[in-house]
Design an enzyme around this catalytic site. Structure first.
Site, PDB file in Angstrom:
ATOM      1  N   TYR A  58      -9.153  55.565 -35.126  1.00  0.00           N
ATOM      2  CA  TYR A  58      -8.627  54.759 -35.856  1.00  0.00           C
ATOM      3  C   TYR A  58      -9.875  54.367 -35.949  1.00  0.00           C
ATOM      4  O   TYR A  58     -10.996  54.401 -35.459  1.00  0.00           O
ATOM      5  CB  TYR A  58      -8.756  53.507 -35.219  1.00  0.00           C
ATOM      6  CG  TYR A  58      -8.036  52.232 -35.221  1.00  0.00           C
ATOM      7  CD1 TYR A  58      -6.701  52.046 -36.177  1.00  0.00           C
ATOM      8  CD2 TYR A  58      -9.073  51.096 -34.425  1.00  0.00           C
ATOM      9  CE1 TYR A  58      -7.474  50.682 -36.633  1.00  0.00           C
ATOM     10  CE2 TYR A  58      -8.849  49.809 -34.907  1.00  0.00           C
ATOM     11  CZ  TYR A  58      -7.502  48.983 -36.150  1.00  0.00           C
ATOM     12  OH  TYR A  58      -8.172  47.741 -36.571  1.00  0.00           O
ATOM     13  N   ASP A  87     -17.943  57.515 -36.457  1.00  0.00           N
ATOM     14  CA  ASP A  87     -17.876  55.570 -36.315  1.00  0.00           C
ATOM     15  C   ASP A  87     -18.605  55.793 -35.004  1.00  0.00           C
ATOM     16  O   ASP A  87     -17.178  56.486 -33.831  1.00  0.00           O
ATOM     17  CB  ASP A  87     -16.003  56.290 -36.683  1.00  0.00           C
ATOM     18  CG  ASP A  87     -15.850  54.368 -36.364  1.00  0.00           C
ATOM     19  OD1 ASP A  87     -15.961  53.406 -35.753  1.00  0.00           O
ATOM     20  OD2 ASP A  87     -15.128  53.894 -37.193  1.00  0.00           O
ATOM     21  N   LYS A 116     -19.022  45.936 -31.912  1.00  0.00           N
ATOM     22  CA  LYS A 116     -18.999  44.855 -31.102  1.00  0.00           C
ATOM     23  C   LYS A 116     -19.857  45.092 -30.099  1.00  0.00           C
ATOM     24  O   LYS A 116     -20.741  44.137 -29.575  1.00  0.00           O
ATOM     25  CB  LYS A 116     -17.897  44.880 -30.529  1.00  0.00           C
ATOM     26  CG  LYS A 116     -16.476  45.545 -30.224  1.00  0.00           C
ATOM     27  CD  LYS A 116     -15.554  45.343 -30.483  1.00  0.00           C
ATOM     28  CE  LYS A 116     -14.826  47.000 -30.541  1.00  0.00           C
ATOM     29  NZ  LYS A 116     -13.607  46.606 -31.112  1.00  0.00           N
TER      30      LYS A 116
END
Ligand code: HOZ
Length: 424
Positions: free
Chosen positions: A142, A237, A265
């Site tokens: 994802y 990622d 984050k």
């Protein structure tokens, strides 16, 4: 009716599904989401005053535990000077220095506001640099909710069993090719059938959005070699693994250098932050130096930078934090493996450092197809048992458990006791 139930009822009429991100909905576990009032250390407290031992940790960033005093102090201090300027600040320079200092492959970095933004911008930079359009991603990985990446995606898309999102025009995904995680031959085949057309391969170096699936020995090195052979860029990622597997993220942990890396984050210490960075020659493609346009009013926001700098500085200066959370991970996930063995439950525990998950399948899980063999009904029963005993897991079979430095051996013991009861 509990306060959480009342709030959920109010929310459902106003917010789609009552939540602002699908992974927060408890639909797949047959419960009502707990509405959180506050959090401290390893605990979250809901609107009804129930305390939960938290294994979501805001999906990763609360690596120091909730409400860390230094992060809170720096944010409070920054708030006294205004919330946003739309003009550069010293804090942005400090943040860039910190990231470049800690992560050797990052020679230049651009701040954004989320992991989704970081990934779509990194892909644009890779396409601009190579002059090619196609990208390779992996089923079950994802990379946020941008159009081109919602193809065989993990996380909430997988939990909801949505194959591909509605509302994404076919044209947006025609250049997204999908390979099998941990299977280099599937990547090689795509390179062979799309000669000189692949701009980049993007991968979660430890897949953590189809449950946790570690890379097999040689997989990441194989991707590096294939990208080099075909003059394509390798994008890690690291929204989940960055500054979590160690200060150097998965690149440091596995000793592989990516061309570009994306963060989310965790570098904002809980504030809405993301970043992408890497090779200087690629990053210099980005506007205003180069022709790849990317922008954001709130990018590098001073409050977010204050939180992020405080958190990254602590992580950089205190390597014992990684030793601690990785050891806790070994105890927790190793303990779960032991319980699975003892009880004979058809479960498989995957883990790397402080990240882990228990799949409700007896099969080994090395890719998306194997992850999907998990029995989500059994997971739901397990989730409800843990929640009713004060342990808040992510409400999906296909999400990771996160440990923080505020968790202790006692918390791990308590969790293992409950896991034993649940599986028995
Ligand atoms: N990567 C996070 C969950 N896998 C994203 C959290 C969200 O979508 O809200």
């Amino acid at each position: 009716m509990t306060k959480s139930e009342q709030l959920f009822q109010r929310a459902c009429g106003l917010i789609p599904g009552g939540v602002n991100s699908p992974v927060r909905a408890f639909g797949s576990v047959g419960e009502t989401p707990r509405f959180i009032k506050k959090a401290d250390g390893p605990y979250m407290i809901d609107a009804d005053g129930n305390q939960y031992l938290d294994y979501i940790c805001s999906w990763g960033p609360m690596i120091l535990g909730h409400n860390h005093p230094l992060v809170r102090e720096k944010v409070t201090e920054a708030c006294m000077n205004g919330l946003s300027y739309g003009a550069p600040t010293e804090a942005e320079v400090r943040m860039a220095e910190l990231i470049c200092e800690i992560v050797p492959s990052v020679e230049m970095v651009r701040m954004v506001n989320s992991g989704t933004e970081a990934v779509m911008s990194a892909i644009r930079a890779a396409r601009g640099f190579t002059g090619r359009n196609k990208i390779i991603k992996f089923a079950g990985c994802y990379h946020g909710h941008s159009d081109a990446l919602l193809v065989k995606a993990g996380s909430g898309v997988m939990t909801a069993g949505v194959p591909d999102s509605s509302g994404v025009p076919a044209g947006c995904t025609q250049d997204t090719l999908t390979a099998v995680y941990n299977d280099l031959s599937s990547v090689e085949a795509l390179f062979d059938s799309n000669k000189d057309q692949i701009a980049a391969v993007i991968v979660e170096p430890v897949a953590a959005n189809m449950g946790v699936v570690p890379p097999k020995e040689g997989f990441l090195a194989g991707l590096r070699a294939l990208c080099d052979r075909h003059q394509s860029l390798l994008i890690f990622d690291e929204v989940i693994t960055g500054f979590r597997l160690g200060a150097g993220g998965a690149q440091g942990y596995y000793g592989i250098r990516a061309d570009l890396v994306t963060y989310g984050k965790i570098i904002g210490g809980g504030m809405p932050v993301g970043a992408y960075g890497g090779r200087k020659d690629v990053m210099e493609m980005v506007a205003p130096v180069g022709a790849v346009y990317q922008a954001g009013t709130l990018s590098g926001n001073p409050i977010a930078m204050a939180a992020g700098i405080a958190q990254l500085t602590i992580l950089k200066d205190r390597p014992e934090i990684y030793k601690n959370i990785n050891e806790l991970g070994e105890k927790l996930y190793g303990g779960m493996e032991q319980i699975v063995k003892e009880t004979g439950a058809p479960c498989t525990v995957n883990h790397v450092g402080s990240l882990g998950c228990m799949f409700f399948t007896g099969q080994q899980v090395e890719n998306y197809a194997q992850a999907k063999t998990a029995d989500t009904e059994r997971f739901a029963r397990y989730f409800r048992f843990m929640l009713s005993h004060g342990v808040h897991l992510a409400p999906s079979q296909f999400e990771a458990m996160f440990l923080s430095n505020a968790h202790t051996e006692d918390h791990v013991e308590l969790t293992l006791d409950l896991v034993r009861q649940a599986l028995a």
